[in-house]
Motif scaffolding. Structure first.
Motif, PDB file in Angstrom:
ATOM      1  N   GLU A  71      17.122  -1.840   8.783  1.00 44.58           N
ATOM      2  CA  GLU A  71      16.362  -0.739   8.202  1.00 44.58           C
ATOM      3  C   GLU A  71      16.548  -0.686   6.681  1.00 44.58           C
ATOM      4  O   GLU A  71      17.571  -1.108   6.145  1.00 44.58           O
ATOM      5  CB  GLU A  71      16.819   0.574   8.871  1.00 44.58           C
ATOM      6  CG  GLU A  71      15.991   1.799   8.589  1.00 44.58           C
ATOM      7  CD  GLU A  71      14.520   1.641   8.944  1.00 44.58           C
ATOM      8  OE1 GLU A  71      13.843   0.885   8.211  1.00 44.58           O
ATOM      9  OE2 GLU A  71      14.039   2.294   9.891  1.00 44.58           O
ATOM     10  N   THR A  74      13.522   3.041   1.460  1.00 35.81           N
ATOM     11  CA  THR A  74      12.727   3.220   0.240  1.00 35.81           C
ATOM     12  C   THR A  74      11.918   4.520   0.261  1.00 35.81           C
ATOM     13  O   THR A  74      11.902   5.265  -0.724  1.00 35.81           O
ATOM     14  CB  THR A  74      11.770   2.020   0.045  1.00 35.81           C
ATOM     15  OG1 THR A  74      12.556   0.834   0.107  1.00 35.81           O
ATOM     16  CG2 THR A  74      11.047   2.100  -1.281  1.00 35.81           C
ATOM     17  N   VAL A  75      11.265   4.810   1.382  1.00 37.31           N
ATOM     18  CA  VAL A  75      10.426   6.020   1.447  1.00 37.31           C
ATOM     19  C   VAL A  75      11.287   7.264   1.244  1.00 37.31           C
ATOM     20  O   VAL A  75      10.929   8.164   0.471  1.00 37.31           O
ATOM     21  CB  VAL A  75       9.645   6.090   2.784  1.00 37.31           C
ATOM     22  CG1 VAL A  75       8.896   7.409   2.901  1.00 37.31           C
ATOM     23  CG2 VAL A  75       8.671   4.919   2.898  1.00 37.31           C
ATOM     24  N   ASP A  93      12.470   3.274   6.690  1.00 32.86           N
ATOM     25  CA  ASP A  93      11.069   2.860   6.504  1.00 32.86           C
ATOM     26  C   ASP A  93      10.422   2.420   7.817  1.00 32.86           C
ATOM     27  O   ASP A  93       9.289   2.770   8.111  1.00 32.86           O
ATOM     28  CB  ASP A  93      10.998   1.714   5.483  1.00 32.86           C
ATOM     29  CG  ASP A  93      11.535   2.155   4.126  1.00 32.86           C
ATOM     30  OD1 ASP A  93      11.369   3.341   3.789  1.00 32.86           O
ATOM     31  OD2 ASP A  93      12.130   1.313   3.427  1.00 32.86           O
ATOM     32  N   ARG A  94      11.147   1.598   8.587  1.00 31.78           N
ATOM     33  CA  ARG A  94      10.579   1.115   9.856  1.00 31.78           C
ATOM     34  C   ARG A  94      10.364   2.286  10.808  1.00 31.78           C
ATOM     35  O   ARG A  94       9.346   2.377  11.499  1.00 31.78           O
ATOM     36  CB  ARG A  94      11.516   0.100  10.507  1.00 31.78           C
ATOM     37  CG  ARG A  94      11.636  -1.191   9.738  1.00 31.78           C
ATOM     38  CD  ARG A  94      12.620  -2.135  10.430  1.00 31.78           C
ATOM     39  NE  ARG A  94      12.913  -3.278   9.579  1.00 31.78           N
ATOM     40  CZ  ARG A  94      12.125  -4.332   9.475  1.00 31.78           C
ATOM     41  NH1 ARG A  94      11.003  -4.407  10.179  1.00 31.78           N
ATOM     42  NH2 ARG A  94      12.428  -5.322   8.663  1.00 31.78           N
TER      43      ARG A  94
END
Ligand code: GDP
Ligand code: CA
Length: 314
Positions: A71, A74-75, A93-94
């Motif tokens: 994982e 970033t978001v 993110d995933r």
């Protein structure tokens, strides 16, 4: 053979992986807890359903027990840069992609059970995963701190506060007006046996059982549970804080009494808890640690074997 299992997050998911490998030919239906669900950043997050789906689908972060393997965040960092929280809930993110798909489908009018089925088309968990209900049921916890006495979402208590502030009470808000999701009662009815993995007895199994109709349907079957408690402590996590909140001692004995003989036919406890005795519940001691796939499969096998044995004598 048709098996129904109830499941919370980590404890449930690990056990289910063992159950699937112990009985590869069985038709396994999993009724998942949705009381932990929460809306974050406008997205509907279903932590327990996702833990089951990722664990059985091979996408789980094994060390952590929840969230995706490999994982990145970033978001979450970008949201933080805008000052948009909460920052205490780990969404990678995933993982975000799962919640975006779910939220988009819910907004388009699909029920959570249909959404879950669609997500499972990708993960192929090898079991049928159904949320306990399509209605909104949220576990809330009453605490008292500097800000006074108030109810907060379970996730805020569990994840942000690490259950460090005592829970005065725990409630599944909306449960009494909820209905089992389509397929839940039918699966229980058709089951040869029902197993209760070592999930949290209060906020996982207890919440599922609080959906009207589910407890009665299960009580009519042969049911074997696995204790999440060894000695006086949960094997992992903070389930003791939940038991204390509802006035139940943290022991394999007390959890069996909480479920009660009307629900449970058999109960697996650790070898060190062999002295547990509950009237009208058949207690057996077994190695209870899901330390590796073989140990977990052996534990699941023992649960089903005991259920089949008790079913014979009923
Ligand atoms: P959560 O939603 O992620 O908290 O997970 P669950 O409700 O499914 O399960 C949490 C429970 O699993 C905890 O109370 C733990 O004591 C229990 N648990 C975790 N690992 C093991 C294990 O190896 N053996 C047993 N018997 N219980 C376990
Ligand atoms: Ca949970």
């Amino acid at each position: 053979m048709k098996i129904v299992a109830l499941a919370g997050g980590i404890g449930g998911a690990r056990f289910l992986r063992g159950l699937r490998s112990a009985h590869p030919a069985a038709e396994i239906t999993v009724i998942g807890n949705t009381g932990d669900d929460i809306s974050l950043f406008g997205l509907r997050v279903c932590p327990d359903l996702d833990t089951v789906m990722y664990t059985l689908g091979g996408g789980i972060n094994e060390d952590q027990g929840w969230g995706r393997a490999d994982e990145t965040f970033t978001v979450k960092e970008e949201l933080g840069a805008y000052g948009v929280g909460p920052n205490w809930f780990g969404l990678g993110d995933r993982d975000f992609a799962t919640h975006i798909v779910r939220t988009q489908m819910l907004a388009a009018g699909y029920e959570l059970s249909a959404v879950t089925e669609a997500l499972c088309d990708r993960w192929k968990p090898g079991v049928r995963l159904i949320p306990m209900t399509n209605d909104q049921v949220e576990t809330h916890v009453v605490i008292e701190d500097e800000q006074g006495r108030r109810a907060i979402h379970f996730q805020e208590w569990w994840v942000r506060l690490r259950a460090s502030v005592p829970a005065l009470s725990i409630a599944a808000v909306g449960a009494e007006d909820s209905a089992p999701a389509p397929g839940v009662l039918e699966a229980i009815e058709a089951a040869d046996v029902v197993v209760l993995p070592p999930s949290n007895p209060v906020v996982s199994i207890g919440t599922i059982l609080s959906v009207p109709g589910i407890r009665d349907a299960i009580a009519a079957k042969t049911v074997v549970g696995v204790s999440p408690i060894i000695g006086t402590a949960p094997v992992r996590g903070m389930a003791d804080a939940c038991l204390t909140a509802i006035g139940v001692e943290t022991s394999a004995q007390a959890v069996a009494e909480l479920y009660g003989p009307d629900l449970l036919d058999g109960w697996l406890v650790a070898e060190t808890d062999a002295n547990v005795h509950v009237k009208d519940i058949e207690v057996r001691s077994r190695p209870l640690l899901m330390s590796d796939p073989d140990a977990t499969a052996a534990l699941a096998h023992a649960a089903v074997d005991l259920a089949l044995e008790l079913k014979e004598t009923q």
